[in-house]
Design an enzyme around this catalytic site. Structure first.
Site, PDB file in Angstrom:
ATOM      1  N   GLU A 177       0.823  -1.207   0.000  1.00  0.00           N
ATOM      2  CA  GLU A 177       0.000   0.000   0.000  1.00  0.00           C
ATOM      3  C   GLU A 177       0.861   1.263   0.000  1.00  0.00           C
ATOM      4  OE1 GLU A 177      -3.991  -0.973   1.967  1.00  0.00           O
ATOM      5  OE2 GLU A 177      -3.392   0.896   2.924  1.00  0.00           O
ATOM      6  N   HIS A 205       8.198 -26.373   0.534  1.00  0.00           N
ATOM      7  CA  HIS A 205       7.529 -27.441  -0.214  1.00  0.00           C
ATOM      8  C   HIS A 205       6.357 -26.890  -1.021  1.00  0.00           C
ATOM      9  CE1 HIS A 205       9.873 -30.604   1.767  1.00  0.00           C
ATOM     10  NE2 HIS A 205       9.925 -29.706   2.744  1.00  0.00           N
ATOM     11  N   LYS A 222     -13.269   1.988  -1.717  1.00  0.00           N
ATOM     12  CA  LYS A 222     -14.218   2.342  -0.647  1.00  0.00           C
ATOM     13  C   LYS A 222     -15.377   3.139  -1.235  1.00  0.00           C
ATOM     14  CE  LYS A 222     -11.020   2.592   3.355  1.00  0.00           C
ATOM     15  NZ  LYS A 222     -10.480   3.406   4.443  1.00  0.00           N
TER      16      LYS A 222
HETATM   17  O1  PA5 Z   1      -3.067   1.730   5.823  1.00  0.00           O
HETATM   18  C1  PA5 Z   1      -4.163   2.214   5.632  1.00  0.00           C
HETATM   19  O2  PA5 Z   1      -4.373   3.444   5.751  1.00  0.00           O
HETATM   20  C2  PA5 Z   1      -5.358   1.338   5.283  1.00  0.00           C
HETATM   21  O3  PA5 Z   1      -5.006   0.023   5.078  1.00  0.00           O
HETATM   22  C3  PA5 Z   1      -6.385   1.385   6.400  1.00  0.00           C
HETATM   23  O4  PA5 Z   1      -5.799   0.898   7.580  1.00  0.00           O
HETATM   24  C4  PA5 Z   1      -7.633   0.589   6.078  1.00  0.00           C
HETATM   25  O5  PA5 Z   1      -8.154   0.987   4.840  1.00  0.00           O
HETATM   26  C5  PA5 Z   1      -8.678   0.797   7.155  1.00  0.00           C
HETATM   27  O6  PA5 Z   1      -8.921   2.154   7.313  1.00  0.00           O
HETATM   28  P1  PA5 Z   1      -9.534   2.748   8.639  1.00  0.00           P
HETATM   29  O7  PA5 Z   1      -8.555   2.523   9.735  1.00  0.00           O
HETATM   30  O8  PA5 Z   1      -9.771   4.182   8.343  1.00  0.00           O
HETATM   31  O9  PA5 Z   1     -10.808   1.987   8.882  1.00  0.00           O
END
Ligand code: PA5
Length: 476
Positions: free
Chosen positions: A303, A332, A446
């Site tokens: 990410e 394996h 989202k």
């Molecule tokens: O790293 C990030 O920002 C995302 O992976 C969020 O953690 C994830 O989308 C969840 O978001 P939130 O904590 O706002 O619910």
């Protein structure tokens, strides 16, 4: 109060990084880095470190200061001790960065079968579940298990609006209200942004206890905030020691010298190898307990680095694909590909010098060679021999790797590893000239979900999506 100073046991608990097999001397000039190019990239890597320091000084990367949030930590520990006697089950509702760090800490630092132990074997600490999905069978299945009277739900969302987490909350809140009436709110703790978002508003309205996620701590950098610390403390993990480990890593990840800063060295080396087509990063711990750190890292790396745009606006698809593997299990499963498939991977192994337990392999005296050579050794020796063998075999196939070496798996070493990987991710993001702290691609998904589920304000997106769905083409 808590100063997290180094007690004597910390001597010898430094996490080390073995980079032998990243070097051209081990894997050849096309697949490894050499001293000259490391020297050339040194000043640029140092500038990346400086820029990160500037962001830190301006309060824009508060995750870097989480090792020093002493007051919050003391409040977490006090709350956790109270909760531990008030409940026998603690359930985290959250997804992505709001869940993966907690799962990683749980797997690394609790008994492998914590939830199945008797309460006295768990030191009276509750069972811990982390619901990071909305699969109805999973959610309903967990609700079958729990007694609302003895369960606390910790709803974790930085934005305070993520659809999956809000849906989980809605289900749980209703269930608690039915079972407990006016006392339902006492069974929900919200961990969220200090001021923004719908969860913050709901918590204020309904009177949930809350913990803050500092404004510039994004989900995937939040494991050392109340996001990960509260559940960890509830089940009895020593969070002070965890933060002491992170503080130790903060100390050695500040230096400009590549040889003394593992985060900087790896950011530089992996960047150089990326430019040579090594676009896949495999993390492979040789420890069942560290397998979910590889999962956590997968999100951090994917990410943070997977972006469509450089910081100057140039459109270019950038990113390193993380793969999670587990030693010895995946020897394996995956290793055939790693040895002989495309030469597009770099391997980050994680080794453990001393496992908590030693299991001897008894001499069997069967006269059967596949059994007899093992007798008199330990599983500890075997797992490390297999790790070394895999590393050497990969190097012989010109596949670069490095190894994080943990003296033991304990909060101090886990804290170092997590923090080092976070800094490494931020630094390589700078070298790649992308913003490692945003996630516009996740936001797009989202928004499409809001549209499909009829959230007001998303009507136009819903119309476009439904038109596309109407043109679906199927084979059968
Ligand atoms: O790293 C990030 O920002 C995302 O992976 C969020 O953690 C994830 O989308 C969840 O978001 P939130 O904590 O706002 O619910």
């Amino acid at each position: 109060m808590a100063r997290y100073e180094s007690p004597a046991w910390q001597m010898g608990q430094r996490v080390r990084l073995d980079v032998t097999n990243l070097m051209a001397t081990a894997v050849g000039p096309d697949n490894g880095v050499d001293e000259a190019e490391l020297e050339r990239i040194g000043p640029r890597a140092a500038q990346a470190l400086e820029r990160l320091g500037d962001l830190r000084a301006r309060g824009q990367v508060e995750w870097m200061d989480l090792p020093y949030q002493h007051e919050t930590v003391e409040r977490i520990i006090t709350t956790a001790d109270r909760l531990a006697s008030a409940c026998d089950t603690f359930v985290v509702l959250g997804i992505g960065g709001s869940a993966l760090g907690t799962i990683a800490l749980r797997t690394a630092l609790l008994h492998p079968f914590h939830n199945q132990l008797r309460p006295d074997q768990r030191n009276g600490r509750p069972r811990l579940y982390v619901l990071d999905n909305i699969d109805p069978d999973l959610i309903a299945g967990l609700l079958d298990l729990i007694d609302p009277q003895r369960t606390i739900f910790n709803v974790v969302t930085k934005s305070g609006s993520t659809g999956e987490t809000m849906a989980q909350l809605a289900v749980v809140r209703e269930r608690l209200k039915t079972a407990l009436g006016a006392r339902a709110a006492e069974h929900i703790i919200a961990t969220t942004d200090p001021t923004q978002g719908d969860l913050r508003r709901l918590a204020e309205r309904e009177g949930y206890q809350t913990f803050d996620i500092p404004p510039t701590v994004g989900g995937r950098f939040s494991v050392l905030s109340p996001v990960g610390l509260l559940p960890a403390a509830v089940v009895g993990i020593d969070v002070r020691e965890l933060l002491a480990g992170a503080a130790e890593a903060d100390r050695y990840c500040r230096g400009r010298d590549l040889e003394a800063n593992p985060a900087l060295f790896l950011a530089a080396a992996l960047f150089l190898l990326y430019q040579r087509g090594k676009t896949i990063t495999v993390m492979m711990p040789y420890s069942q307990r560290l397998r979910d750190i590889a999962d956590w890292f997968r999100q951090l790396w994917a990410e943070s680095l997977g972006k469509i745009r450089r910081v100057d606006g140039r459109v270019e698809h950038v990113g390193m694909t993380p793969i999670k593997a587990l030693g010895v299990t995946d020897q394996h499963s995956q290793v055939q590909l790693y040895m002989e498939g495309p030469a597009d991977k770099v391997f980050l192994f994680v080794a453990v010098d001393r496992y908590d337990r030693t299991v001897e392999i008894p001499s069997s005296g069967t006269g059967l060679s596949s059994l007899d050579y093992l007798g008199g050794h330990t599983l500890n020796e075997l797992i490390n021999a297999e790790r070394i063998a895999t590393t050497l075999a990969l190097a012989e196939h010109h596949r670069p790797s490095c190894t994080f070496e943990l003296p033991e798996v304990r909060p101090f070493t886990v804290g170092q590893l997590l923090y080092t990987l976070e800094v490494q991710t931020a630094l390589i993001g700078d070298l790649l000239e992308i913003n490692p702290f945003d996630q516009p691609g996740v936001e797009a998904g989202k928004i499409a979900t809001y549209a499909l589920m009829g959230r007001s304000g998303y009507e136009e997106q819903a119309r476009v999506i439904r038109a596309k769905l109407g043109q679906a083409r199927r084979v059968i």
